[in-house]
Design a protein around this motif. Structure first.
Motif: not given
Length: 319
Positions: A217, A234-236, A239-243
């Motif tokens: 990801e 990374t999206m982490e 702090g978001e859920d989208e990829g």
């Protein structure tokens, strides 16, 4: 996060950048369209700036002056140079990259792979292949590409003559090959797996890698040509859920833009530090970006699905 308002440069509803324009790489460069039996050269505003009659087939590539046009057919490959057609036994070819000396690197499925030097050398048969074609239209060399996927997307380095071939293998991953022509020989090296080779930086010193949907990801920037990992996002971190989607490009030597599923594109520094989200003007805010392509510095191309369900191909300046 900071909002970066993009300025509309061009809009067309009679074509889609990601489907109708060739070559199909994500990075900036000349783009061509086949329409009504003619090949058209388009500028960065999607305006037609030149047109010429085209041979039969699917358009793969052309030269900026349209003196050279490369077409793929069901039976052969047609190269038209200065009005003269040369036909090669490479049916179903899917990419053609023009090199600086006028030669071509062409990829084609395995149907016509001859039992010859390349098969003996690599011990591989039934593979897609890459052909080195001289300016006069003669096949100088060929080599198999060890992948099960016959369709390739080519990404040419801006300066050093190498070409990346990205073979997407669906949910099974992908393979990226580095191809070089040296005189009348072509060399192939498998250099990456399970990523999308999205774009080179303008200087050619870095390569942007987007994640394959089935593997990982993170977005990465690696050095070229040694592929050392320089930066990763990374999206982490956001702090978001989208990829991340598979599209990305360099806006300049110091900035990149990354596509995100169901969210506005993300602008980052070349070190992948987030800088802001691209916001379109109010009349486009409800539009859904489907593809993202690199255009000349500080501009991007977006295929959009508008709020009424229609399509629009657009070019935007990102301040």
């Amino acid at each position: 996060m900071r909002r970066i308002t993009a300025e509309l440069v061009a809009r067309r509803t009679d074509l889609r950048i990601g489907w109708d324009l060739r070559p199909g790489s994500l990075g900036p460069g000349p783009k061509y369209r086949l329409a009504g039996g003619r090949v058209e050269a388009l500028d960065h505003r999607l305006d037609t700036i030149a047109a010429a009659e085209a041979p039969a087939g699917r358009l793969l590539n052309a030269s900026s002056d349209l003196a050279t046009v490369v077409m793929a057919g069901d039976r052969d490959l047609t190269i038209r140079r200065d009005g003269v057609d040369v036909h090669l036994p490479a049916r179903g070819a899917d990419s053609a990259t023009l090199l600086r000396d006028g030669s071509l690197l062409v990829t084609a499925p395995p149907d016509d792979l001859p039992v010859g030097r390349a098969v003996q050398k690599f011990g591989l048969d039934g593979c897609p292949r890459v052909l080195l074609v001289s300016p006069a239209g003669a096949v100088l060399d060929e080599a198999p590409l060890p992948t099960a996927e016959p369709e390739m997307v080519a990404l040419a380095h801006p300066h050093d003559g190498s070409v990346l071939l990205d073979a997407g293998e669906g949910q099974d991953g992908s393979s990226v090959f580095r191809v070089r022509a040296d005189g009348d020989r072509v060399s192939v090296e498998r250099i990456l797996d399970d990523v999308v080779a999205a774009a080179f930086s303008p200087s050619g010193s870095r390569l942007l890698l987007m994640p394959h949907p089935s593997f990982g990801e993170s977005v990465r920037v690696v050095s070229w040509p040694d592929l050392t990992l320089l930066h990763e996002l990374t999206m982490e971190v956001l702090g978001e859920d989208e990829g991340f989607d598979v599209y990305g490009c360099f806006l300049s030597e110091s900035r990149v833009v990354l596509s995100v599923f169901e969210a506005p594109p993300l602008v980052c520094t070349a070190e992948l530090r987030p800088a802001g989200r691209i916001v379109l003007p109010p009349e486009y805010e409800a539009a859904t970006p489907v593809t993202l392509f690199g255009y000349p510095e500080h501009t991007i191309g977006l295929d959009l699905i508008l709020s009424n369900g229609t399509w629009a191909s657009t070019v935007w300046r990102v301040p």
